[in-house]
Design a protein around this motif. Structure first.
Motif, PDB file in Angstrom:
ATOM      1  N   THR A 138      -1.259 -17.635   0.360  1.00 57.59           N
ATOM      2  CA  THR A 138      -1.991 -16.377   0.202  1.00 57.59           C
ATOM      3  C   THR A 138      -1.750 -15.891  -1.226  1.00 57.59           C
ATOM      4  N   ALA A 139      -2.628 -15.027  -1.693  1.00 56.76           N
ATOM      5  CA  ALA A 139      -2.485 -14.498  -3.051  1.00 56.76           C
ATOM      6  C   ALA A 139      -1.304 -13.541  -3.160  1.00 56.76           C
ATOM      7  N   ASN A 140      -0.786 -13.077  -2.015  1.00 61.33           N
ATOM      8  CA  ASN A 140       0.331 -12.133  -1.991  1.00 61.33           C
ATOM      9  C   ASN A 140       1.653 -12.881  -1.795  1.00 61.33           C
ATOM     10  N   ASP A 141       1.952 -13.807  -2.727  1.00 61.30           N
ATOM     11  CA  ASP A 141       3.202 -14.559  -2.672  1.00 61.30           C
ATOM     12  C   ASP A 141       3.367 -15.280  -1.335  1.00 61.30           C
ATOM     13  N   ASN A 142       2.254 -15.828  -0.811  1.00 62.08           N
ATOM     14  CA  ASN A 142       2.225 -16.598   0.447  1.00 62.08           C
ATOM     15  C   ASN A 142       2.632 -15.760   1.660  1.00 62.08           C
ATOM     16  N   LEU A 143       2.498 -14.448   1.547  1.00 64.21           N
ATOM     17  CA  LEU A 143       2.796 -13.550   2.659  1.00 64.21           C
ATOM     18  C   LEU A 143       1.508 -13.286   3.433  1.00 64.21           C
ATOM     19  N   ILE A 144       1.504 -13.639   4.718  1.00 62.06           N
ATOM     20  CA  ILE A 144       0.330 -13.446   5.570  1.00 62.06           C
ATOM     21  C   ILE A 144       0.410 -12.053   6.192  1.00 62.06           C
ATOM     22  N   GLY A 145      -0.610 -11.226   5.955  1.00 70.25           N
ATOM     23  CA  GLY A 145      -0.583  -9.846   6.446  1.00 70.25           C
ATOM     24  C   GLY A 145       0.055  -8.926   5.420  1.00 70.25           C
ATOM     25  N   GLY A 146       0.653  -7.820   5.913  1.00 67.68           N
ATOM     26  CA  GLY A 146       1.329  -6.883   5.017  1.00 67.68           C
ATOM     27  C   GLY A 146       0.398  -5.915   4.301  1.00 67.68           C
ATOM     28  N   GLU A 147      -0.841  -5.741   4.815  1.00 63.60           N
ATOM     29  CA  GLU A 147      -1.775  -4.830   4.164  1.00 63.60           C
ATOM     30  C   GLU A 147      -1.373  -3.365   4.416  1.00 63.60           C
ATOM     31  N   LEU A 148      -1.812  -2.488   3.523  1.00 64.89           N
ATOM     32  CA  LEU A 148      -1.612  -1.055   3.733  1.00 64.89           C
ATOM     33  C   LEU A 148      -2.531  -0.582   4.857  1.00 64.89           C
ATOM     34  N   THR A 149      -2.032   0.321   5.678  1.00 62.84           N
ATOM     35  CA  THR A 149      -2.831   0.852   6.784  1.00 62.84           C
ATOM     36  C   THR A 149      -3.701   2.011   6.285  1.00 62.84           C
ATOM     37  N   PRO A 150      -4.759   2.343   7.003  1.00 62.32           N
ATOM     38  CA  PRO A 150      -5.617   3.475   6.583  1.00 62.32           C
ATOM     39  C   PRO A 150      -4.888   4.808   6.764  1.00 62.32           C
ATOM     40  N   PRO A 151      -5.357   5.842   6.085  1.00 60.19           N
ATOM     41  CA  PRO A 151      -4.733   7.164   6.231  1.00 60.19           C
ATOM     42  C   PRO A 151      -4.843   7.673   7.671  1.00 60.19           C
ATOM     43  N   SER A 152      -3.852   8.426   8.081  1.00 55.92           N
ATOM     44  CA  SER A 152      -3.886   9.010   9.420  1.00 55.92           C
ATOM     45  C   SER A 152      -4.449  10.422   9.410  1.00 55.92           C
ATOM     46  N   GLU A 153      -4.671  10.999   8.233  1.00 55.54           N
ATOM     47  CA  GLU A 153      -5.247  12.336   8.125  1.00 55.54           C
ATOM     48  C   GLU A 153      -6.132  12.412   6.885  1.00 55.54           C
ATOM     49  N   TRP A 154      -7.116  13.328   6.955  1.00 58.80           N
ATOM     50  CA  TRP A 154      -8.030  13.553   5.851  1.00 58.80           C
ATOM     51  C   TRP A 154      -8.008  15.031   5.495  1.00 58.80           C
ATOM     52  N   VAL A 155      -8.014  15.322   4.228  1.00 51.94           N
ATOM     53  CA  VAL A 155      -7.923  16.707   3.744  1.00 51.94           C
ATOM     54  C   VAL A 155      -9.252  17.099   3.116  1.00 51.94           C
ATOM     55  N   LYS A 156      -9.764  18.283   3.539  1.00 52.28           N
ATOM     56  CA  LYS A 156     -11.003  18.796   2.968  1.00 52.28           C
ATOM     57  C   LYS A 156     -10.680  19.626   1.727  1.00 52.28           C
ATOM     58  N   MET A 157     -11.354  19.303   0.629  1.00 53.56           N
ATOM     59  CA  MET A 157     -11.102  20.007  -0.628  1.00 53.56           C
ATOM     60  C   MET A 157     -12.438  20.360  -1.282  1.00 53.56           C
ATOM     61  N   PRO A 158     -12.611  21.617  -1.683  1.00 53.75           N
ATOM     62  CA  PRO A 158     -13.857  22.010  -2.387  1.00 53.75           C
ATOM     63  C   PRO A 158     -13.836  21.514  -3.828  1.00 53.75           C
TER      64      PRO A 158
END
Length: 214
Positions: A138-158
């Protein structure tokens, strides 16, 4: 007296002649035996070196998962292409590769599970075995997986515009934007399904002195 001496010498000569004839007959008889001819097809003694960094396309033969497989779990892959070095076929199609899960990282908040699969042996279709040092690439030093997870919250900003808008230009125009918060969701387990195409990369060179026989 002379007659006795002469007779003794003649007798000794005859015995020696008989022994020589027997030895010659035995040697000739051994040479006439029907022995099978053994032919060994080998390259020259220098062999062919497969360099580190060589990539081999393979097919995964069973599912491998961080959820159900422990470290040390044995794996099997099969090559899908012939690999040539010059005119020589060094790794034929359907060569089997064996290894194991070297390391597992469990899922945590913000990161999915990951694993490294080390390959230690390949068996050519004619049965020849060769020990190797390789990994599933794998391109990540042969590490399978290990991706960042999506955010668990979203903030509304004007987001305010540069120019005033609205009635009588009293109010500044604004656009409401949604941005990811600082928290991420819990990671999930990683798996390599059976039948999935992968790449094996050599991390150490191999000196191949074996000639593959179809």
């Amino acid at each position: 007296m002379k007659r006795v001496l002469s007779i003794s010498l003649i007798y000794a000569f005859l015995c020696a002649s008989i022994l020589c004839v027997n030895a010659t007959d035995i040697q000739q008889a051994q040479q006439k035996q029907d022995l099978p001819e053994v032919k060994v097809d080998l390259r020259d003694q220098a062999g062919i070196e497969l360099p580190a960094g060589l990539v081999i396309p393979v097919l995964n033969m069973q599912e491998v998962s961080t959820q159900t497989c422990p470290e040390g779990y044995k794996t099997k892959f099969v090559s899908t292409n012939d690999i040539f070095m010059g005119d020589a076929k060094v790794i034929p199609e359907n060569t089997e590769f064996y290894g194991y899960i070297e390391k597992i990282n469990e899922p945590v908040i913000g990161t999915n599970a990951s694993m490294k699969i080390k390959i230690t042996k390949m068996i050519l279709p004619d049965g020849y075995e060769q020990y190797i040092k390789a990994y599933i690439y794998t391109a990540n030093d042969n590490l399978i997986g290990g991706e960042l997870t999506p955010p668990s919250e979203w903030v509304k900003m004007p987001h305010y515009q540069d120019k005033y808008q609205g009635i009588a230009w009293i109010h500044r125009g604004a656009t409401l934007q949604v941005r990811p918060g600082g928290r991420r969701s819990m990671g999930v387990h990683t798996s390599v399904p059976a039948g999935e195409r992968e790449l094996i990369i050599l991390v150490a060179p191999i000196n191949m002195s074996h000639t593959y026989i179809d």
